[in-house]
Enzyme design. Structure first.
Site, PDB file in Angstrom:
ATOM      1  N   GLU A 172       0.840  -1.186   0.000  1.00  0.00           N
ATOM      2  CA  GLU A 172       0.000   0.000   0.000  1.00  0.00           C
ATOM      3  C   GLU A 172       0.879   1.242   0.000  1.00  0.00           C
ATOM      4  O   GLU A 172       2.109   1.147   0.077  1.00  0.00           O
ATOM      5  CB  GLU A 172      -0.948  -0.009   1.205  1.00  0.00           C
ATOM      6  CG  GLU A 172      -1.938  -1.167   1.170  1.00  0.00           C
ATOM      7  CD  GLU A 172      -2.938  -1.131   2.314  1.00  0.00           C
ATOM      8  OE1 GLU A 172      -2.948  -0.136   3.055  1.00  0.00           O
ATOM      9  OE2 GLU A 172      -3.704  -2.092   2.452  1.00  0.00           O
ATOM     10  N   HIS A 178      -8.330  10.252   5.126  1.00  0.00           N
ATOM     11  CA  HIS A 178      -8.054   9.275   4.068  1.00  0.00           C
ATOM     12  C   HIS A 178      -8.276   9.963   2.734  1.00  0.00           C
ATOM     13  O   HIS A 178      -9.317  10.588   2.508  1.00  0.00           O
ATOM     14  CB  HIS A 178      -8.957   8.047   4.193  1.00  0.00           C
ATOM     15  CG  HIS A 178      -8.464   6.888   3.387  1.00  0.00           C
ATOM     16  ND1 HIS A 178      -8.557   6.847   2.016  1.00  0.00           N
ATOM     17  CD2 HIS A 178      -7.849   5.737   3.749  1.00  0.00           C
ATOM     18  CE1 HIS A 178      -8.022   5.720   1.568  1.00  0.00           C
ATOM     19  NE2 HIS A 178      -7.578   5.041   2.602  1.00  0.00           N
ATOM     20  N   ARG A 211      -0.513   9.181   3.080  1.00  0.00           N
ATOM     21  CA  ARG A 211      -1.891   9.665   3.025  1.00  0.00           C
ATOM     22  C   ARG A 211      -2.025  11.170   3.187  1.00  0.00           C
ATOM     23  O   ARG A 211      -2.806  11.815   2.495  1.00  0.00           O
ATOM     24  CB  ARG A 211      -2.727   8.955   4.099  1.00  0.00           C
ATOM     25  CG  ARG A 211      -2.974   7.497   3.784  1.00  0.00           C
ATOM     26  CD  ARG A 211      -3.717   6.821   4.905  1.00  0.00           C
ATOM     27  NE  ARG A 211      -4.024   5.430   4.559  1.00  0.00           N
ATOM     28  CZ  ARG A 211      -4.580   4.572   5.383  1.00  0.00           C
ATOM     29  NH1 ARG A 211      -4.901   4.950   6.603  1.00  0.00           N
ATOM     30  NH2 ARG A 211      -4.822   3.334   5.004  1.00  0.00           N
ATOM     31  N   HIS A 216     -10.588   9.883   8.674  1.00  0.00           N
ATOM     32  CA  HIS A 216     -10.473   8.418   8.656  1.00  0.00           C
ATOM     33  C   HIS A 216      -9.940   7.824   9.952  1.00  0.00           C
ATOM     34  O   HIS A 216     -10.448   6.831  10.432  1.00  0.00           O
ATOM     35  CB  HIS A 216      -9.566   8.006   7.491  1.00  0.00           C
ATOM     36  CG  HIS A 216      -9.361   6.528   7.373  1.00  0.00           C
ATOM     37  ND1 HIS A 216     -10.412   5.641   7.250  1.00  0.00           N
ATOM     38  CD2 HIS A 216      -8.228   5.769   7.345  1.00  0.00           C
ATOM     39  CE1 HIS A 216      -9.935   4.410   7.145  1.00  0.00           C
ATOM     40  NE2 HIS A 216      -8.628   4.458   7.223  1.00  0.00           N
ATOM     41  N   ARG A 230      -0.503   8.026  10.236  1.00  0.00           N
ATOM     42  CA  ARG A 230      -0.414   6.560  10.286  1.00  0.00           C
ATOM     43  C   ARG A 230      -0.040   5.954   8.935  1.00  0.00           C
ATOM     44  O   ARG A 230      -0.592   6.317   7.912  1.00  0.00           O
ATOM     45  CB  ARG A 230      -1.754   5.972  10.742  1.00  0.00           C
ATOM     46  CG  ARG A 230      -1.782   4.450  10.739  1.00  0.00           C
ATOM     47  CD  ARG A 230      -3.061   3.922  11.333  1.00  0.00           C
ATOM     48  NE  ARG A 230      -4.237   4.235  10.544  1.00  0.00           N
ATOM     49  CZ  ARG A 230      -4.659   3.507   9.499  1.00  0.00           C
ATOM     50  NH1 ARG A 230      -3.964   2.458   9.099  1.00  0.00           N
ATOM     51  NH2 ARG A 230      -5.751   3.850   8.856  1.00  0.00           N
TER      52      ARG A 230
END
Length: 433
Positions: free
Chosen positions: A110, A225, A267, A328, A363
């Protein structure tokens, strides 16, 4: 009500905590809605695992870099080193991670990861993990779970927690005497207009903690997000288009259907690029094109995303979909040490409501489930070493009259959290998106 252990929240952290406590302890779990209405069930992408020793340095660096190097290095090390043990537990509980043609665990990648180290089950990894944890908890005779039961307050004295005040499904308010309380109440998405979280997750534990002087950390570190399915309906919970989609090759397009950024940015940085493009396009969304992913892989890996888009009128095999950033994840929260103990005795915080510093300012994808599970287990084991204090008179004489108006109390708690986030931001520690 009297119990040995009270766990507030039924997501993966609360359930795994219960599974790591002794069977001779009476455990009570309460959850604000039904069990499945926790964000743990919504996690799509996957869960990280240290593949081997050669992967350690890059995994550590990826986590630190995504967190702007504000991470607690010891917490990061604990999480990474504990990952294989947690995955072993999950497989033992029946969790079905995707495997390759030889039957070996299969890994995906990811955004902001330098290598493939993420285990997954289709695009519903959170549901796969949490549902199996729940099935295991249901087998335990020493666990009682109450749905539609809300934490209203903690019962404390001299920086020690002796229990809680709860509102049960029938509207009655009750005192719970407990030797140890674990707060596993999830995130704060209910405070925001656009959020991937369930609407009832409004940071109650944070407000209650602030009320009782429990230490907080980075309460303004809120992650957005970058890619959720765009809807103009205010009542809709933002449907997440997993980071894994971009990890497998999906691209982002402007209104002219031109690619405008590197989709594998962390992100927070990707969100900035998307918002810039939305401003240029004078549009509330950009386009995400999944057609760059091989047809069979797209169909096998992301069936639920495909189905949701279809329900919203989009065929991902034929056209791009509209996406927009949404709140998010919550990197801040109740301060905890490396065993998830709060600044108050006999009180632990685990999962998204806790802040052990693993995530820093932002994160890294697929560290959330892992972090929650690793520190839930550490909290459970650490609680067994603590010397327990009792104060039956405090419980008996505790006045329940201030809790008669639950709706007003809920609004007050939301206001407390919002004001604290604003206060910290005004002090100059502005959170990244």
């Amino acid at each position: 009500m009297k119990t040995d252990i009270l766990i507030v929240g039924s997501g993966c952290a609360g359930l795994y905590c219960a599974l790591n406590l002794p069977r001779d302890r009476q455990i009570t779990i309460i959850t604000k809605k039904d069990v499945e209405s926790s964000d743990s069930y919504l996690a799509q992408g996957g869960i990280c695992m240290l593949k081997n020793e050669a992967d350690y340095d890059s995994y550590f660096e990826d986590t630190m870099k995504a967190g702007h190097y504000e991470n607690d290095k010891t917490s990061v090390d604990i999480m990474i080193r504990s990952s294989q043990d947690v995955i072993k537990d999950l497989i033992g509980y029946g969790v079905r991670f995707h495997r390759d043609e030889n039957g070996n665990l299969d890994f995906t990648r990811e955004g902001a990861h330098s290598d493939k180290r993420i285990l997954f089950h289709e695009d519903i990894t959170g549901k796969e993990i949490t549902s199996h944890l729940y099935e295991q908890v249901k087998k335990l005779d020493n666990v009682t779970l109450y749905e539609y039961t809300t934490l209203l307050d903690l019962i404390t004295k001299d920086n020690t927690c002796y229990g809680a005040v709860i509102a049960k499904s029938d509207g009655s308010v009750e005192k719970v005497e407990a030797n140890v309380v674990f707060l596993a109440t999830g995130g704060i998405g209910g405070l925001y207009r656009h959020s991937t979280n369930f609407r009832h997750l409004t940071g109650d534990a944070l407000a209650i903690g602030l009320k009782h002087g429990v230490k907080m950390k980075n309460i303004n570190y809120v992650q957005i997000h970058p890619t959720t399915f765009y809807s103009d309906k205010k009542e809709d919970r933002s449907f997440l288009i997993s980071e894994s989609v971009r990890g497998e090759g999906a691209i982002l397009l402007n209104k002219h259907r031109e690619r405008f950024t590197n989709e594998l940015l962390p992100r927070d940085l990707l969100t900035i690029e998307i918002k810039k493009q939305m401003a240029k396009d004078h549009s509330p969304f950009v386009w995400e094109d999944l057609r760059t992913i091989p047809h069979d892989e797209l169909k096998a890996h992301f069936p639920n995303i495909i189905e949701h888009c279809k329900e919203m009128g989009y065929d991902v095999f034929q056209e791009p979909i509209p996406v927009t950033p949404a709140q998010h994840y919550f990197m801040g929260g109740i301060w905890v040490d490396h065993h998830s103990k709060t600044s108050m005795d006999q009180l632990y915080a685990i999962g998204e409501t806790a802040c052990n510093g693993v995530h820093g300012r932002n994160r890294l994808a697929s560290n959330s489930l892992l972090e929650s599970l690793v520190f839930a287990k550490r909290a459970a084991l650490d609680s067994l070493k603590q010397e327990i204090k009792h104060d039956e008179a405090l419980i008996e004489n505790f006045d329940l009259s201030p809790y008669a108006h639950r709706e007003t109390l809920s609004e007050d708690y939301m206001t407390i959290v919002k004001k604290e986030i604003d206060r910290v931001n005004k002090e100059g520690e502005c959170a990244h998106v």
